[in-house]
Design a protein around this motif. Sequence first.
Motif, PDB file in Angstrom:
ATOM      1  N   ALA A   2       0.831  -1.202   0.000  1.00 30.30           N
ATOM      2  CA  ALA A   2       0.000   0.000   0.000  1.00 30.30           C
ATOM      3  C   ALA A   2       0.860   1.244   0.000  1.00 30.30           C
ATOM      4  O   ALA A   2       1.970   1.262   0.511  1.00 30.30           O
ATOM      5  CB  ALA A   2      -0.898  -0.005   1.249  1.00 30.30           C
ATOM      6  N   ALA A   3       0.306   2.304  -0.604  1.00 28.04           N
ATOM      7  CA  ALA A   3       1.021   3.581  -0.605  1.00 28.04           C
ATOM      8  C   ALA A   3       0.990   4.180   0.787  1.00 28.04           C
ATOM      9  O   ALA A   3       0.006   4.054   1.510  1.00 28.04           O
ATOM     10  CB  ALA A   3       0.408   4.542  -1.608  1.00 28.04           C
ATOM     11  N   SER A   4       2.068   4.801   1.166  1.00 25.20           N
ATOM     12  CA  SER A   4       2.166   5.455   2.466  1.00 25.20           C
ATOM     13  C   SER A   4       2.323   6.945   2.269  1.00 25.20           C
ATOM     14  O   SER A   4       3.165   7.383   1.490  1.00 25.20           O
ATOM     15  CB  SER A   4       3.371   4.912   3.237  1.00 25.20           C
ATOM     16  N   ILE A   5       1.534   7.744   2.971  1.00 28.89           N
ATOM     17  CA  ILE A   5       1.646   9.191   2.921  1.00 28.89           C
ATOM     18  C   ILE A   5       1.747   9.677   4.358  1.00 28.89           C
ATOM     19  O   ILE A   5       0.985   9.266   5.219  1.00 28.89           O
ATOM     20  CB  ILE A   5       0.421   9.837   2.234  1.00 28.89           C
ATOM     21  N   GLU A  15       4.790   1.497   1.606  1.00 35.52           N
ATOM     22  CA  GLU A  15       5.039   1.312   3.034  1.00 35.52           C
ATOM     23  C   GLU A  15       6.361   0.571   3.219  1.00 35.52           C
ATOM     24  O   GLU A  15       6.686  -0.368   2.492  1.00 35.52           O
ATOM     25  CB  GLU A  15       3.899   0.502   3.661  1.00 35.52           C
ATOM     26  N   PHE A  16       7.155   1.027   4.178  1.00 36.10           N
ATOM     27  CA  PHE A  16       8.470   0.435   4.394  1.00 36.10           C
ATOM     28  C   PHE A  16       8.331  -0.773   5.305  1.00 36.10           C
ATOM     29  O   PHE A  16       8.208  -0.641   6.522  1.00 36.10           O
ATOM     30  CB  PHE A  16       9.428   1.464   4.991  1.00 36.10           C
ATOM     31  N   ASP A  17       8.339  -1.958   4.717  1.00 36.26           N
ATOM     32  CA  ASP A  17       8.259  -3.194   5.479  1.00 36.26           C
ATOM     33  C   ASP A  17       9.511  -4.009   5.227  1.00 36.26           C
ATOM     34  O   ASP A  17      10.076  -4.001   4.121  1.00 36.26           O
ATOM     35  CB  ASP A  17       7.028  -4.008   5.065  1.00 36.26           C
ATOM     36  N   LEU A  18       9.948  -4.746   6.236  1.00 35.54           N
ATOM     37  CA  LEU A  18      11.137  -5.572   6.126  1.00 35.54           C
ATOM     38  C   LEU A  18      10.782  -7.030   6.373  1.00 35.54           C
ATOM     39  O   LEU A  18       9.902  -7.342   7.192  1.00 35.54           O
ATOM     40  CB  LEU A  18      12.183  -5.129   7.150  1.00 35.54           C
ATOM     41  N   ASN A  19      11.474  -7.941   5.657  1.00 34.79           N
ATOM     42  CA  ASN A  19      11.284  -9.351   5.955  1.00 34.79           C
ATOM     43  C   ASN A  19      12.080  -9.716   7.208  1.00 34.79           C
ATOM     44  O   ASN A  19      12.781  -8.874   7.797  1.00 34.79           O
ATOM     45  CB  ASN A  19      11.677 -10.228   4.754  1.00 34.79           C
TER      46      ASN A  19
END
Length: 705
Positions: A2-5, A15-19
Amino acid sequence: MAASIDPNRKLVAPEFDLNEDQLAVFTATMDTFIAKLNDKEVQELTEQLCGQPNSIHTAEEIKEFAQHSNSSLNNWPIVKAFLNRALAADKRQELAMILTLLSLRPGSFLLTGHYQRFQDLTRQEREQVVLKWKNSYIPQLRLLYKMFFSTTCHPTYGARDSGLHRGMQYPGTGVAEPEDKPAPKERFSLLNYDDLVPQVKFDAIVIGSGAGGGVTASELAKAGKSVLVIDKGKYYHEDDMELLESTGFANMYEYGGFFSSYEGSMNILAGSVFGGGTTVNWSASLKLQHFVREEWARQGLTHFISPKFARDLDRVFERIGASTAGIKHNGANSLLIKGCQELGYHSADLHQNTDGKSHECNFCFTGCKDGIKNGTMNSWLRDAKDHGAKFLDRSKVTRVLIEKGRAVGVEVIVHYDKKVTIRADQVVVAASSLHTPGILQRSGLTNKNIGQNLRLHPCSISFGFFDENVDCFKGSIMTAVSNVAENVDSEGYGAKIEVPCLHPGSYSTVLPWRGAAHHKSLMLRYRKCAPMLILSRDKDSKGVVRSDANGNMVVDFELSNHDRQSILEGIERSLKILCAAGARELHTGQFGVDPFAFQAGEESRVDNPRFVEWLDKVRKYGLPQDGAGIFCAHQMGTCRMGVSPKMSVVKPTGETWEVKNLFVSDASLFPTASGVNPMVTTEALALHVADSIIKQSAGTSASKL
């Protein structure tokens, strides 16, 4: 994804997600910079601090502070929110790639020299890796250190009610209201989508509410025009403002606080809130100096040496209440004055836009909750309101509407939700040096100078640690200045020395990191530190503002050798000032220069042979690319004014060369860097642009510069 604003709709990216593996690496880096110290380190820290003159910590307090790590503070959500605000899409991808490399044995070997995954290294091994990055001859590795260091420490130490604040003896808000605090001001009434449909028309639309837009809107409204002011930032009444570093940055600044130039060499701080930079600046009010006025006049802009411009500067001072009458110097500003007096250096009180009232707020960079500082919200925009101007916040102008070579209105996304068009006879773009270029380009203007010639006043900070408490976070946050490093020789190097206000998040990242235990010792000595800000006047650095693929603003900046030397001259003078004021230990922001400390019983003197030898090391190391902390809080020049479209974006009246009735009125007009905090110059120049618009509207020939 999803876009993050971010909350003020300033950055759009996934959206900045990490594995799992990436997060393990990032957690390991955070626990390297903010680490739980071992028993030996705790003992050494206790002996160091408890044995100092005027010690302010007990052994138990030091032990408690030493036990904290980033993981123990559960700070990943805070750091993740910071990354989502501060990193554009391609930078997030770069960071994710680096984390992946470090999570794999071959990648870890390439970047660390260890054939173990980064997260499997001991804390001591990770610390040595980070220090090698910091001191590497490869700029990209130094940049890697800077990225991990700033994204860990700034949000962690700046967090609301951080568990680290107790050890630093940082009180948080706790600011008493002044006895002469003004009565609460009436809230601005703001428009919404329903007020703008069906289509409405204004005589003039002003995009931006800061030093340029606020003044222009005021003058046009007082001339009888119907005016609409549009700002992408949010309106905060004084009662809505929070005296907190974390929320202040997140709510009121571009990208939620400091953001980096694209290549990472420059950290940039820019207001993004109703009232613009005047809402969050440090009250410093300086007039444009004579040699800069003459320099601009030599480019054909003779208005800057005219009596009219001089009167406009005076008029700005009068309207914003710029005065030195109520100044009370805090600890760090007092030390700047003391050091200058000892050495015979120039120093002066800084005019503040507070109507001569004492303003010991600690937190002007998060907005003036006391309502004393006369930013545009408390001055020019009030005048505009009293003369019928309307206001729209949290709304992005996508483009100016142009018909037959004339501006006829704007297209705007109201509250980042619904798009409308609003008609106007004239449009004034005052969206800042960072955003005015994008609006002009999205509107179809093609002048090659748009977005070019960016000037930033690159800054560095020197630090002195004293036996007594300094408490640089208390009181009026900028009240003194020294010009001792300005134009020191025929090469025209130029820098001013002022005093910054450093709350824990900012303080934690401006001092180079030399290991977890060393950094914690500096954090525990927070109250003993006096910082000196070196503000240079950049002359030939290469700066550009552009847009990325998602439409986000991006800054490219390459610091020139000449401008590096200006900063270096200021660093040397600031260190002498701190020494003469009695500092026992001195630091620079240079990664490769170790601190200097006077020995017990040794007097702090600038002629001390060891100190003189250390200053020579400071000069010889210089400011290599990504080898020092360089930042800025002033942006100027991206749509500069001139006498030819070959060299400028707008005419001497502020009207664009390409489109009739389309004006620019902000610091992007500056032909070169102002060399002083730009608010007063911007407001005086906005008076001239407004005057030109009014004369043009009346059918008379606008006065030429």
